[in-house]
Design an enzyme around this catalytic site. Structure first.
Site, PDB file in Angstrom:
ATOM      1  N   ASN A 199       0.815  -1.218   0.000  1.00 52.13           N
ATOM      2  CA  ASN A 199       0.000   0.000   0.000  1.00 52.13           C
ATOM      3  C   ASN A 199       0.852   1.273   0.000  1.00 52.13           C
ATOM      4  O   ASN A 199       0.372   2.345   0.361  1.00 52.13           O
ATOM      5  CB  ASN A 199      -0.971   0.006   1.183  1.00 52.13           C
ATOM      6  CG  ASN A 199      -0.281  -0.185   2.529  1.00 52.13           C
ATOM      7  OD1 ASN A 199       0.939  -0.075   2.641  1.00 52.13           O
ATOM      8  ND2 ASN A 199      -1.057  -0.473   3.552  1.00 52.13           N
ATOM      9  N   ARG A 216       3.746   7.326  11.431  1.00 49.76           N
ATOM     10  CA  ARG A 216       3.247   6.854  12.718  1.00 49.76           C
ATOM     11  C   ARG A 216       3.080   8.064  13.635  1.00 49.76           C
ATOM     12  O   ARG A 216       3.922   8.967  13.663  1.00 49.76           O
ATOM     13  CB  ARG A 216       4.198   5.830  13.357  1.00 49.76           C
ATOM     14  CG  ARG A 216       4.212   4.470  12.666  1.00 49.76           C
ATOM     15  CD  ARG A 216       2.872   3.761  12.768  1.00 49.76           C
ATOM     16  NE  ARG A 216       2.862   2.454  12.128  1.00 49.76           N
ATOM     17  CZ  ARG A 216       2.445   2.220  10.885  1.00 49.76           C
ATOM     18  NH1 ARG A 216       2.029   3.219  10.125  1.00 49.76           N
ATOM     19  NH2 ARG A 216       2.437   0.992  10.404  1.00 49.76           N
TER      20      ARG A 216
END
Length: 401
Positions: A147, A285
């Site tokens: 992805n 993140r």
């Protein structure tokens, strides 16, 4: 026979889809750079279906049960009374997603006496205590590249959304207004701006390639410098440190893995070194940024905007300050779980399981930890250690939802 515990996000609130907006997916033969897409022996799903939620089961049930394995699928993953907590004690394999991470802390790994494989359906294995996995000899694998382009597209969308002030403008339409001055008071062109990526791996480089036609000045930091031919092709400026790069950038996009060396990289000091009025887009993140420092920088006006789809912990508690801070463009963690991406990470999960159960080597690029050490992509991109601390806060999402 093995027990496989699979942690996936919940189905849509209106129920699992009976039909979809489109009838299929474009056919993609290879990833940029030549890596092949996942190559399982077979799949038991229709590409374009919702595979990443509980009812989708990553298309794994028929394959696993036909071979005598047990499959447990749940979205209940946080807290001592969760389904995951009960089921992990005799699990051989635990599958999780970055979007709805089953945090495999050292404590959970200690309870999972039979655990041999921690598999990420997607990219990014920081929800696993890698140090504990190394010490226990557990294999950690993820579906590298599945992805990456999906996330790169999301980054470009968010950069344009922030700089052009798209979300507040859209909200005026919903409110019934025609407030042009309010919309454009924070709207700029990206043309001529300096944009830099923290890490220029698969995602970071794909972002730079997609931004080149916008006539932006392109910068990057990476501990592995790109080939000179690539730098010349895209007219890239390499910086030896993140600090050196961010001070010249109008837009910074974060595309590095989370590990102890990058945890809270964007703290008060790093933010202070950025241009006033700069933007940050973080699809890497959440823990790479200091949560409260970001809020303060937006409130003071030092940052003009912050967007991303990664939080810490995930799901974010209802009182997470990023939900209400000014000038943000946050989404749940969706950048890498489009229906297009799901077909690839479900197929990659199947490929890894086939290799694991048949005793064949897992692709080197899928490996993060193997044989008691960082391996494959893990050796290139991660550092040993643990970045899961504080993840128990995710239980607050259910309590307050």
């Amino acid at each position: 026979m093995a027990k496989v515990v699979c942690v996936l996000y919940d189905d849509p609130i209106d129920g699992y889809p009976k039909s979809y907006a489109r009838d299929g997916l474009p056919k993609i033969e290879r990833y940029p750079g030549g890596q092949t897409l996942p190559t399982p022996k077979a799949i038991d799903f229709v590409p374009g279906a919702l595979l990443g939620s509980v009812s989708g089961e990553l298309g794994l049930r028929q394959y696993l049960e036909s071979r005598g394995h047990t499959l447990v699928v749940t979205s209940d993953k946080d807290g001592p009374d969760s389904v995951l907590e009960r089921e992990l004690v005799d699990a051989d394999v635990i599958i999780s997603q970055p979007f709805w991470p089953a945090y495999l802390t050292a404590e959970r790994i200690a309870k999972a006496k039979k655990l041999k494989l921690a598999l990420t359906a997607g990219i990014g294995s920081d929800h696993v205590d890698l140090q504990a996995a190394i010490e226990r000899g557990i294999t950690v694998a993820e579906v590298t590249y599945c992805n990456s382009i999906s996330v790169a597209e999301h980054v470009v969308m968010m950069i344009l959304g922030l700089v052009r002030n798209y979300i507040p403008s859209y909200q005026w339409v919903i409110k019934g207004g025609w407030n042009i001055a309010d919309c454009v008071a924070r709207s700029y062109d990206v043309e001529g701006m300096h944009v830099g990526t923290v890490a220029a791996g698969r995602i970071g480089l794909a972002v730079l390639r997609r931004l080149k036609p916008f006539d932006m000045h392109l910068h990057y930091y990476d501990r592995h410098r790109l080939p000179e031919t690539v730098e010349k092709e895209l007219n890239l400026t390499w910086h030896p440190t993140v600090e050196d790069m961010v001070k010249v950038c109008d837009v910074v996009t974060i595309n590095c893995p989370l590990h102890p060396e990058t945890e809270h990289l964007f703290d008060e000091k790093m933010l202070a070194g950025m241009k006033r009025g700069a933007y940050i887009v973080n699809t890497a993140r959440g823990k790479i940024c200091d949560r409260d420092a970001i809020v303060r920088a937006l409130e003071s006006g030092h940052l003009a905007g912050y967007a991303g789809d990664v939080w810490f912990p995930q799901p974010a508690p209802q009182d997470h300050p990023w939900r209400t801070m000014p000038h943000h463009g946050m989404t749940p963690h969706i950048s890498g779980t489009s229906l297009s991406a799901q077909a690839r990470y479900a197929a990659g999960t199947r490929e890894i399981l086939e290799c694991f159960f048949e005793g064949r080597p897992i692709r080197d690029e899928y490996l993060i930890v193997d044989g008691g050490q960082l391996a494959g992509t893990g050796a290139h991109s991660y550092s040993a250690g643990n970045a899961t601390g504080g993840s128990e806060e995710a239980a607050k999402f259910r309590k307050r939802a």
